[in-house]
Motif scaffolding. Structure first.
Motif, mmCIF file in Angstrom:
data_model
loop_
_atom_site.group_PDB
_atom_site.id
_atom_site.type_symbol
_atom_site.label_atom_id
_atom_site.label_comp_id
_atom_site.label_asym_id
_atom_site.label_seq_id
_atom_site.Cartn_x
_atom_site.Cartn_y
_atom_site.Cartn_z
ATOM 1 N N ARG A 229 5.597 -10.774 4.743
ATOM 2 C CA ARG A 229 5.932 -10.067 4.696
ATOM 3 C C ARG A 229 5.668 -9.039 3.135
ATOM 4 O O ARG A 229 4.593 -8.074 2.861
ATOM 5 C CB ARG A 229 7.401 -9.452 4.509
ATOM 6 N N ASN A 230 5.445 -10.398 2.215
ATOM 7 C CA ASN A 230 5.112 -10.422 0.507
ATOM 8 C C ASN A 230 3.517 -10.211 1.288
ATOM 9 O O ASN A 230 2.368 -9.512 0.256
ATOM 10 C CB ASN A 230 5.356 -11.450 -0.006
ATOM 11 N N VAL A 231 2.650 -11.240 1.828
ATOM 12 C CA VAL A 231 1.513 -11.359 1.615
ATOM 13 C C VAL A 231 1.502 -9.670 2.414
ATOM 14 O O VAL A 231 -0.144 -9.341 1.863
ATOM 15 C CB VAL A 231 1.273 -12.484 2.403
ATOM 16 N N LEU A 232 1.992 -9.182 3.706
ATOM 17 C CA LEU A 232 1.188 -8.137 3.958
ATOM 18 C C LEU A 232 1.304 -6.829 2.810
ATOM 19 O O LEU A 232 0.188 -6.165 3.073
ATOM 20 C CB LEU A 232 1.402 -7.547 5.381
ATOM 21 N N SER A 233 1.983 -6.601 2.415
ATOM 22 C CA SER A 233 2.348 -5.705 0.783
ATOM 23 C C SER A 233 0.979 -5.721 -0.019
ATOM 24 O O SER A 233 0.381 -4.848 -0.342
ATOM 25 C CB SER A 233 3.567 -6.123 0.007
ATOM 26 N N ARG A 234 0.952 -7.048 -0.085
ATOM 27 C CA ARG A 234 -0.453 -6.882 -1.249
ATOM 28 C C ARG A 234 -1.651 -7.029 -0.210
ATOM 29 O O ARG A 234 -2.539 -6.095 -0.539
ATOM 30 C CB ARG A 234 -0.357 -8.254 -1.469
ATOM 31 N N LEU A 235 -1.952 -6.982 1.188
ATOM 32 C CA LEU A 235 -3.262 -7.182 1.791
ATOM 33 C C LEU A 235 -2.960 -5.349 1.985
ATOM 34 O O LEU A 235 -4.638 -4.306 1.967
ATOM 35 C CB LEU A 235 -2.773 -7.280 3.463
ATOM 36 N N HIS A 236 -1.959 -4.669 2.105
ATOM 37 C CA HIS A 236 -2.143 -2.888 2.012
ATOM 38 C C HIS A 236 -2.782 -2.386 0.836
ATOM 39 O O HIS A 236 -2.780 -1.636 1.616
ATOM 40 C CB HIS A 236 0.258 -2.584 2.892
ATOM 41 N N PHE A 237 -1.677 -2.906 -0.101
ATOM 42 C CA PHE A 237 -2.500 -2.027 -0.972
ATOM 43 C C PHE A 237 -3.918 -2.590 -1.242
ATOM 44 O O PHE A 237 -4.444 -2.499 -2.555
ATOM 45 C CB PHE A 237 -1.088 -3.345 -2.279
ATOM 46 N N ALA A 238 -4.125 -3.558 -1.472
ATOM 47 C CA ALA A 238 -5.379 -3.760 -1.621
ATOM 48 C C ALA A 238 -6.436 -3.163 -0.761
ATOM 49 O O ALA A 238 -7.820 -3.113 -0.815
ATOM 50 C CB ALA A 238 -6.300 -5.411 -0.618
ATOM 51 N N LEU A 239 -5.979 -2.658 0.804
ATOM 52 C CA LEU A 239 -6.831 -1.684 1.774
ATOM 53 C C LEU A 239 -6.706 -0.333 0.289
ATOM 54 O O LEU A 239 -6.441 0.571 0.234
ATOM 55 C CB LEU A 239 -6.800 -1.336 2.959
ATOM 56 N N ALA A 240 -8.587 -0.213 0.508
ATOM 57 C CA ALA A 240 -8.802 1.458 0.619
ATOM 58 C C ALA A 240 -8.071 2.499 1.546
ATOM 59 O O ALA A 240 -7.907 1.916 2.496
ATOM 60 C CB ALA A 240 -10.624 1.795 0.364
ATOM 61 N N PRO A 241 -8.496 3.740 1.632
ATOM 62 C CA PRO A 241 -7.671 4.612 2.686
ATOM 63 C C PRO A 241 -8.180 4.174 3.653
ATOM 64 O O PRO A 241 -9.771 4.495 3.772
ATOM 65 C CB PRO A 241 -7.955 6.231 2.002
ATOM 66 N N ARG A 242 -8.057 4.770 5.111
ATOM 67 C CA ARG A 242 -8.772 3.722 5.959
ATOM 68 C C ARG A 242 -9.682 2.620 5.996
ATOM 69 O O ARG A 242 -10.715 2.354 6.926
ATOM 70 C CB ARG A 242 -9.532 5.337 7.051
ATOM 71 N N GLY A 243 -9.358 1.615 5.203
ATOM 72 C CA GLY A 243 -10.143 0.286 5.518
ATOM 73 C C GLY A 243 -8.987 -0.030 6.191
ATOM 74 O O GLY A 243 -8.106 -0.175 7.113
#
Length: 617
Positions: A229-243
């Motif tokens: 959950r922690n890592v996926l939160s970071r990956l979601h934050f990293a992505l640009a819109p529609r990334g």
């Protein structure tokens, strides 16, 4: 109470993980215990240790052994174009859509997380260079390739590979993007500059931001549910819109539909789900820009606006993880960007200048805002500062919790003003009106900032754990496949030799014209050749395994037993006796029986060999 052996082993294993984290800076405590313990035990077996306690002592004294353990835990199984159909989807669908959605001069940002020795990053470079052209690739593309293994990163930076490693690269791409040097293949230097390698721990380090394509394959499956959950939160934050997020084939994100929508489940491609701001609460200027088709840079503007806010503000997720910190909060409370992703309760600001945890729990459970007034903060050598702290739950249209905003209003000057005008009613009313006006403006700003908070996952990933564990074991089996082939080849050669030896012995026994029988020390028949069959009329399958004295043949075994007994007593003697017998045709015959010891490899007697021939009727 004395701990059970299993409990003591678990405690020692956790102590080993803490040592690796605290002394060496590698935090494996978020990895699944089953696969992690199996990998550590595998290294212990190779190094000759049986307990975690013994191995911990060795780790504390040997840097080389730590490096060996680290390489064992991180199964760096990678290759160019690994799982070709998935990379064909990247080439034919993902990259064309990515380029179509961006302007002709917009930068393209790609992140290869867990890149190991770099094959994945260079695969991405070849696909993008083919789609855009080499010149445009050099101008627009940045590929960030990260890993926690410094040794693997050093190999990736060198960009040189053995011929076997590039066999999976199509021949035409290999000719265009690699140069053969002394039997090795070196990736093109002019394109290599677009690939930036660096160390990054997905569990605790800040993510790369505004990423258009994020490749993180076969990494999540090693982590437990909380760490995922922690890592996926970071990956979601990293992505640009529609990334787009590209995962390994064992990673499904079944419980994260609110953050990632499936783009292609078969090959594990997911698109970042738009946050609350995309559902009708954005500023009109943003909506106008969308209608005009030009939204480039808005995410950066919002980030900068939040960072530049004049009031210290911290935003945490529903599970207490710090998601955003503005510049004023960093200056006031001594925080930094590295604190993003940590738990708020681990930071001093959670209890100083005031204990915040009870207010955060109230906002989380009751969805109710809290205002903490007259908070005094006295720091050594600094004037007293007074705060008014607002704790506001950030909820969506269905009252689902997205996060919690904590705003620290510095009201020191206001308090000083109120103290000066405490005896003047008019001045008091004026100060109150100014404070109300300021609060209303700040609350409006706070409401607009709510649209930047990303919703965090709260459901369990247990449906994935079994599949991920099997995939982990599959990765391990790949690394031992060569050893199994070698063992199989050796066994095959040994089996052929054994078959040849067996055939030789059987041919030798069958070739002896005399009757040949071998009995063990219990007088059981072990060998019964064709000569015995013709002499006594009893097949070998009827004789072998039976006691010689129990066989229904015309041999007077009472006269033969003393001969066998002498051979058992003295393995070096040979005994002979001539007996009157009845052959298989029922006719009387005189038979000579010669007995010798049946010797084992070490020379000891394990039975007796009996040679029988007819000498007269």
């Amino acid at each position: 109470m004395t701990p059970q052996p299993g409990e003591e082993s678990t405690e020692t294993f956790e102590a080993l993980l803490r040592y690796v984290r605290d002394a060496r800076g590698f935090d494996f405590t978020g990895y699944k215990r089953t696969s992690l313990m199996r990998r550590v035990r595998h290294r212990m077996d190779q190094a000759g240790f049986s307990t975690f306690e013994e191995y911990l002592d060795t780790l504390q004294a040997s840097a080389d052994e730590f490096a060996a353990l680290f390489n064992t835990i991180l199964i760096n199984v990678t290759s160019f174009f690994r799982d070709p159909p998935a990379w064909e989807y990247v080439r034919d669908e993902v990259v064309p859509a990515l380029l179509a959605e961006r302007g002709p001069s917009d930068p393209i940002r790609v992140w290869s997380a867990g890149c190991a020795s770099g094959q994945e990053a260079y695969t991405l470079a070849m696909i993008l260079a083919e789609a855009m052209g080499v010149d445009e690739f050099r101008q627009r593309v940045k590929i960030y390739a990260t890993d926690v293994d410094e040794e693997a990163l050093a190999e990736a930076r060198a960009a040189t590979y053995e011929a076997k490693a590039v066999e999976s690269v199509p021949e035409d791409l290999r000719d265009r993007y690699f140069e053969s040097v002394n039997g090795r293949y070196v990736f093109r230097k002019d394109l290599r500059r677009a690939v930036i390698f660096g160390r990054n721990d997905l569990v605790k380090d800040a993510p790369i931001s505004r990423v258009d394509l994020l490749v993180c394959r076969n990494t999540l499956m090693y982590l437990n549910a909380d760490t995922q959950r922690n890592v996926l939160s970071r990956l979601h934050f990293a992505l640009a819109p529609r990334g787009v997020l590209f995962l390994g084939h064992a990673e499904m994100l079944l419980s994260h539909a609110d953050r990632f929508s499936p783009l292609n489940l078969k090959y594990r491609f997911f698109r970042k789900v738009a946050s609350v701001e995309d559902h009708g609460t954005r500023h009109a200027a943003v909506l106008m820009a969308e209608r005009q088709g030009d939204v480039s840079g808005l995410a950066s503007i919002r980030d900068l606006a939040f960072r530049a806010g004049p009031v210290a503000q911290i935003v945490v997720t529903g599970d207490d993880t710090v998601a955003m910190i503005n510049q004023q909060a960093e200056t006031t409370f001594g925080l930094s960007a590295r604190d993003i992703g940590r738990l708020l309760r681990d930071l001093d600001v959670s209890y100083r200048p005031v204990e915040l945890r009870s207010y955060l729990e109230q906002a989380r459970v009751e969805r109710r805002s809290a205002r903490i007034q007259d908070v005094q903060w006295q720091r050594p050598g600094v004037d007293t500062v007074w705060f008014e702290i607002h704790v506001n739950p950030l909820v969506d249209t269905e009252n689902g919790l997205l996060g919690i905003s904590v705003v620290f209003f510095d009201v020191t000057s206001t308090r000083a003003l109120l103290d000066k005008v405490v005896h003047t009613n008019r001045q008091l009313e004026t100060a109150y009106e100014e404070l109300q006006s300021t609060n209303e403006e700040l609350e409006t700003t706070n409401e607009e900032l709510q649209s930047t908070v990303e919703e965090l996952e709260t459901t369990n990933e247990e449906l994935q754990s079994t599949n991920e564990e099997l995939e982990t074991m599959n990765e391990e089996l790949q690394s031992t496949n060569d050893e199994l082939h070698t063992i199989n080849d050796a066994l095959r050669e040994r089996s052929m030799e054994l078959d040849e030896a067996t055939d030789f012995v059987e041919s030798l026994v069958s070739s002896i014209r005399l009757g040949l029988a071998v009995v063990d020390r219990q007088m059981r028949v072990v060998v019964w050749n064709r000569g015995c069959e013709e002499l006594w009329g009893l097949r070998s399958d009827e004789a072998i395994g039976k006691t010689l004295t129990a066989l229904d043949i015309g041999l007077p075994t009472a006269e033969v037993k003393p001969l066998i007994g002498k051979v058992f007593v003295d393995a070096d003697v040979s005994e002979e006796v001539i007996v009157d017998a009845v052959n298989r045709r029922g006719r009387a015959a005189r038979v000579r029986v010669l007995g010798t010891a049946f010797r084992s490899a070490d020379g000891s007697g394990n039975g007796a060999v009996l040679l029988m021939e007819v000498v007269g009727h």
